[in-house]
Scaffold this motif. Structure first.
Motif, PDB file in Angstrom:
ATOM      1  N   LYS A  51       0.836  -1.200   0.000  1.00 26.47           N
ATOM      2  CA  LYS A  51       0.000   0.000   0.000  1.00 26.47           C
ATOM      3  C   LYS A  51       0.873   1.254   0.000  1.00 26.47           C
ATOM      4  CE  LYS A  51      -3.783  -2.290   0.090  1.00 26.47           C
ATOM      5  NZ  LYS A  51      -4.647  -2.273  -1.093  1.00 26.47           N
ATOM      6  N   PRO A  52       0.367   2.368  -0.547  1.00 23.73           N
ATOM      7  CA  PRO A  52       1.163   3.610  -0.581  1.00 23.73           C
ATOM      8  C   PRO A  52       1.371   4.175   0.827  1.00 23.73           C
ATOM      9  CG  PRO A  52      -0.659   3.673  -2.156  1.00 23.73           C
ATOM     10  CD  PRO A  52      -0.897   2.493  -1.277  1.00 23.73           C
ATOM     11  N   TRP A  53       2.484   4.885   1.009  1.00 26.27           N
ATOM     12  CA  TRP A  53       2.781   5.566   2.271  1.00 26.27           C
ATOM     13  C   TRP A  53       1.959   6.856   2.312  1.00 26.27           C
ATOM     14  CZ3 TRP A  53       4.807   4.544   6.774  1.00 26.27           C
ATOM     15  CH2 TRP A  53       5.245   5.576   7.605  1.00 26.27           C
ATOM     16  N   GLN A  54       1.076   6.968   3.302  1.00 28.13           N
ATOM     17  CA  GLN A  54       0.107   8.062   3.347  1.00 28.13           C
ATOM     18  C   GLN A  54       0.636   9.318   4.054  1.00 28.13           C
ATOM     19  OE1 GLN A  54      -2.794   7.868   1.829  1.00 28.13           O
ATOM     20  NE2 GLN A  54      -2.575   5.712   1.247  1.00 28.13           N
ATOM     21  N   TYR A  55       1.806   9.219   4.690  1.00 26.74           N
ATOM     22  CA  TYR A  55       2.301  10.334   5.490  1.00 26.74           C
ATOM     23  C   TYR A  55       3.383  11.114   4.731  1.00 26.74           C
ATOM     24  CZ  TYR A  55       0.099   7.207   8.875  1.00 26.74           C
ATOM     25  OH  TYR A  55      -0.795   6.389   9.523  1.00 26.74           O
ATOM     26  N   GLU A  56       3.899  12.133   5.386  1.00 29.65           N
ATOM     27  CA  GLU A  56       4.990  12.913   4.797  1.00 29.65           C
ATOM     28  C   GLU A  56       6.270  12.063   4.740  1.00 29.65           C
ATOM     29  OE1 GLU A  56       4.657  15.873   3.494  1.00 29.65           O
ATOM     30  OE2 GLU A  56       2.528  15.949   4.044  1.00 29.65           O
ATOM     31  N   ASN A  57       7.295  12.594   4.045  1.00 28.64           N
ATOM     32  CA  ASN A  57       8.562  11.869   3.964  1.00 28.64           C
ATOM     33  C   ASN A  57       9.035  11.488   5.375  1.00 28.64           C
ATOM     34  OD1 ASN A  57       8.306  12.464   1.307  1.00 28.64           O
ATOM     35  ND2 ASN A  57      10.042  13.884   1.203  1.00 28.64           N
ATOM     36  N   LEU A  58       9.483  10.243   5.515  1.00 25.50           N
ATOM     37  CA  LEU A  58       9.897   9.752   6.820  1.00 25.50           C
ATOM     38  C   LEU A  58      11.412   9.603   6.855  1.00 25.50           C
ATOM     39  CD1 LEU A  58       9.134   8.645   9.627  1.00 25.50           C
ATOM     40  CD2 LEU A  58       8.971   6.368   8.572  1.00 25.50           C
ATOM     41  N   TYR A  59      12.033  10.204   7.884  1.00 23.52           N
ATOM     42  CA  TYR A  59      13.469  10.110   8.074  1.00 23.52           C
ATOM     43  C   TYR A  59      13.758   9.369   9.374  1.00 23.52           C
ATOM     44  CZ  TYR A  59      13.638  13.640   4.410  1.00 23.52           C
ATOM     45  OH  TYR A  59      13.484  14.308   3.222  1.00 23.52           O
ATOM     46  N   ALA A  60      14.870   8.657   9.387  1.00 20.47           N
ATOM     47  CA  ALA A  60      15.209   7.846  10.563  1.00 20.47           C
ATOM     48  C   ALA A  60      15.459   8.748  11.766  1.00 20.47           C
ATOM     49  CB  ALA A  60      16.440   6.993  10.284  1.00 20.47           C
ATOM     50  N   PRO A  61      14.739   8.549  12.884  1.00 22.03           N
ATOM     51  CA  PRO A  61      14.941   9.386  14.076  1.00 22.03           C
ATOM     52  C   PRO A  61      16.201   9.008  14.841  1.00 22.03           C
ATOM     53  CG  PRO A  61      13.260   7.730  14.494  1.00 22.03           C
ATOM     54  CD  PRO A  61      13.652   7.579  13.054  1.00 22.03           C
ATOM     55  N   PHE A  62      16.748   7.831  14.546  1.00 23.61           N
ATOM     56  CA  PHE A  62      17.967   7.362  15.225  1.00 23.61           C
ATOM     57  C   PHE A  62      18.546   6.212  14.409  1.00 23.61           C
ATOM     58  CE2 PHE A  62      14.085   5.936  17.469  1.00 23.61           C
ATOM     59  CZ  PHE A  62      14.023   4.638  16.986  1.00 23.61           C
ATOM     60  N   ASP A  63      19.754   5.786  14.744  1.00 21.97           N
ATOM     61  CA  ASP A  63      20.357   4.632  14.069  1.00 21.97           C
ATOM     62  C   ASP A  63      19.621   3.361  14.486  1.00 21.97           C
ATOM     63  OD1 ASP A  63      22.176   6.395  13.080  1.00 21.97           O
ATOM     64  OD2 ASP A  63      23.822   5.798  14.410  1.00 21.97           O
ATOM     65  N   PHE A  64      19.364   2.496  13.520  1.00 20.71           N
ATOM     66  CA  PHE A  64      18.754   1.212  13.868  1.00 20.71           C
ATOM     67  C   PHE A  64      19.084   0.179  12.792  1.00 20.71           C
ATOM     68  CE2 PHE A  64      15.623   3.369  11.274  1.00 20.71           C
ATOM     69  CZ  PHE A  64      15.084   2.367  10.467  1.00 20.71           C
ATOM     70  N   ALA A  65      19.084  -1.066  13.206  1.00 21.51           N
ATOM     71  CA  ALA A  65      19.395  -2.169  12.293  1.00 21.51           C
ATOM     72  C   ALA A  65      18.136  -2.614  11.565  1.00 21.51           C
ATOM     73  CB  ALA A  65      19.981  -3.343  13.074  1.00 21.51           C
TER      74      ALA A  65
END
Length: 690
Positions: A51-65
């Protein structure tokens, strides 16, 4: 400063004990539900694969694996398991043991003529050489041969040294026998073949054994080393843009972010705040239920047993779902949630059943995965349950209703799967089996209803069927002491049942209530017109006020008799309300005529309460209509119609139906049913010739 008075405090607490109990019940239930909630926060984004992403551009809030998918991890586990190396143990002590046994056999066998041609020492050296050759190469246990394929590389442990060996290098029992025979035939001891071959075959035992414990340990070590991640996302790195389709790597990254986010949010510093948030939401949910009961079901709200019963069932359903989610989430849809509205409807009414079910499902949204899908399916199933389940004493009806509920589950899940997957190829057909199991388990509602009747003192349609039997002890007594009242009750029961069926009310409940509504007349049966078989009327010797008191007291007497015979509260409600707060009009007018100075309206009014449900309202209309119709000397269709209109309109004008959950349209329908039934009773018959 006013001094605290502990005695007054206790008196106040005692006077408000019912409210205090509800507050305690409310707090305990809230705590219990919050305790059952999963120990984790909630991700603030909703997303679905494909399904399409319905929100604004998403950026990583922290480092994660980036977490590997369960499917990929499972594939790696299967690959390691299927390609695992098998470990075998080489037992060196076997060789010396076998040599010793063969030496004893040969040394002690001095009578054999074949051996006399050779010295024992020579024969023993020859035999030991064969044993050394076989055991050096390895003789495998016959039970372990089928564990390995040809040319497979296995690990052989000799002491503390492990080396790789091709499995075909080992002797099997068949190869061992052939080797011994060939070796002896080619030696100078071939004349001893018939003696040495059976001897060696008999005494040689395997020295290579499969080491299952070591194999499993090595395998488990390899499985434990499987990496659960496959990359790293750096802080402020863009994960997905608005409108992008959530699939493949992006889906795995979002899933990883969700897990990491929940893990970081649900830490010790935030724990108390999250629990507080959960507690507020649960308390708000339960408060809505209490407010609904107080406003629309006051008779239930005032009964702590009934409130406890409703709260208990909510907690029970949440507990069942929590256990399934914790131990086997794949079986989530096996939990028979339709039992909740079935049980609540059986003891109370459909509206309360649906309201309770919806609030419970909303709470479960915090527990289950794919909460929107779950909530949608369960609310639809609850609505179908309320619309279809009726007359639980008829098992065929329950079977048909549960079949319809199961079908709705399947259709709704099928639609969701197509929306999410885009085609039918990826639908998990096992869920249809789970929905079928859900339907089967829903039949447990019948057993729960029987248990609840005993535990909480409630009444269901099954009990109503037993109570409505006119051969029951109390109704037989009514028929003997007040035969006219008994016949009146049967007629009212028929009218009430027909009316209830017409507007979709609980026909079994109102019929049973109608049969018992006048049992109080057994105390003074002759003071009621239907039981007077002579022209003598005992009211002629009483004042209008005294006569009115006897008439009014039949309600109080009826309640006392009902409690003595332990009739359910739902039936006693019909006795209390069938006259509401109406006037004993005949004696009121008589008092007004004879002694107006001593006229007090409360002396001629029933004490109430007024009807508070469709069923109790139906009984009031049918009771008054049937009794009044007996006063018509020459009943005609027009007279009956006018009489019913006058009686019901008067009851409405006096506010007798203000608390009843009944509409004006339903009242009009009930009027039509009563008119039709009474016209059928009083219709003119053809005069037959003598």
């Amino acid at each position: 400063m006013k001094k605290f008075n502990f005695k007054n405090f206790l008196n106040t607490l005692y006077q408000n004990h019912a409210l205090a109990y509800k507050i305690v019940l409310f707090i305990v239930t809230t705590v219990a539900i919050v305790y059952l909630f999963p120990k984790g926060g909630h991700f603030k984004y909703e997303f679905h694969n494909g399904k399409p992403w319905q929100y604004e551009n998403l950026y990583a809030p922290f480092d994660f694996a980036i977490q590997k998918s369960e499917q990929k991890i499972e594939e790696e586990r299967k690959s390691i398991t299927s390609n695992k190396k098998l470990y075998f143990t080489y037992k060196e002590e076997i060789s010396n043991k076998v040599k010793k046994e063969i030496e004893n056999k040969i040394t002690n066998n001095t009578q054999d003529s074949i051996l006399k041609s050779y010295s024992n020492k020579q024969v023993l050296n020859f035999v030991n050489n064969i044993v050394d050759i076989i055991y050096k190469k390895g003789y495998i246990n016959e039970n372990d041969v089928n564990r390995v394929t040809e040319k497979q590389l296995v690990a052989l442990r000799k002491g503390n040294v492990i080396s790789d060996v091709v499995f075909d290098n080992f002797f099997t029992s068949k190869e061992k026998a052939q080797f011994i025979n060939d070796y002896i035939e080619k030696s100078k001891y071939k004349t001893l073949d018939t003696y040495l071959t059976p001897l060696l075959v008999q005494y040689l035992e395997p020295n290579i054994f499969f080491d299952e414990e070591l194999t499993d340990k090595i395998l488990q070590d390899q499985l434990n080393k499987i990496s659960l991640t496959e990359g790293l996302v750096r802080e402020k790195e863009r994960i997905i843009s608005k409108g992008d389709v959530v699939e493949g790597l992006k889906f795995r990254i979002l899933t990883s972010l969700e897990k990491e986010y929940i893990s970081q949010v649900w830490n010790q510093s935030n724990y108390n705040w999250i629990v507080f948030g959960y507690a507020l939401l649960v308390a708000l949910n339960l408060l809505m239920l209490l407010l609904f009961l107080q406003k629309y079901r006051s008779f239930i709200f005032e009964d702590n047993t009934k409130v406890t019963f409703i709260f208990f069932n909510i907690v029970l359903m949440i507990l069942l779902v929590t256990l399934v989610v914790k131990y086997k989430v794949d079986y989530l849809y096996v939990v028979p949630l339709p039992i909740l509205p079935i049980v609540i409807k059986a003891f109370f009414d459909a509206r309360l059943g649906l309201f309770t079910h919806v609030l419970t499902v909303l709470l479960l949204g915090f527990i289950v995965p794919n909460s929107f899908e779950f909530i949608f399916l369960q609310i639809i199933a609850g609505i179908i349950t309320i619309l279809t389940v009726s007359e639980l004493h008829r098992r065929a009806n329950l079977f048909i209703s549960i079949s319809q509920i199961t079908l709705v589950y399947m259709v709704a899940y099928f639609a969701f799967s197509i929306i999410q997957e885009g085609n039918m190829l990826k639908i998990n057909w096992e869920y249809f089996i789970l929905f079928a199991l859900n339907g089967v388990l829903s039949f447990m509602a019948l057993f729960l209803i029987l248990i609840y009747e005993k535990a909480f003192g409630l009444v269901s349609d099954v009990s109503l069927l037993e109570l409505s039997n006119t051969n029951s002890k109390l109704l037989r007594e009514l028929g003997e002491k007040a035969p006219g009242t008994f016949q009146h009750s049967i007629q009212v029961a028929n009218l009430a049942e027909a009316s209830a069926n017409e507007i979709g009310a609980n026909a079994m409940l109102v019929r049973t209530g109608a049969l018992y509504h006048d049992i109080g007349k057994m105390v003074n049966p002759k003071y009621f017109t239907e039981n007077q078989t002579t022209s003598v009327n005992p009211h002629n010797d009483l004042t209008p006020k005294d006569s009115a008191k006897i008439i009014i007291d039949h309600v109080i007497d009826g309640v006392e008799i009902a409690k003595k015979y332990r009739l359910p509260e739902r039936i006693i409600d019909f006795i209390r309300t069938h006259h509401g707060t109406s006037l004993v009009y005949y004696f009121y007018k008589q008092q007004e005529k004879e002694n107006p100075e001593d006229l007090k309206i409360e002396d001629f009014s029933y004490k109430g309460p007024i009807p508070f449900s469709k069923e109790t309202a139906i009984l009031m209309m049918c009771d008054a209509s049937e009794a009044a119709s007996k006063s018509l000397k020459e009943p005609t269709a027009q007279l009956i119609d006018d009489l019913i209109e006058k009686i019901v309109d008067s009851q409405m004008a006096n506010g007798q139906f203000m608390n009843a959950d009944i509409t004006f349209k339903e009242i009009q329908t009930i009027k039509k049913v009563i008119k039709k039934k009474l016209n059928n009773i009083y219709h003119l018959r053809i005069e037959y010739p003598e």
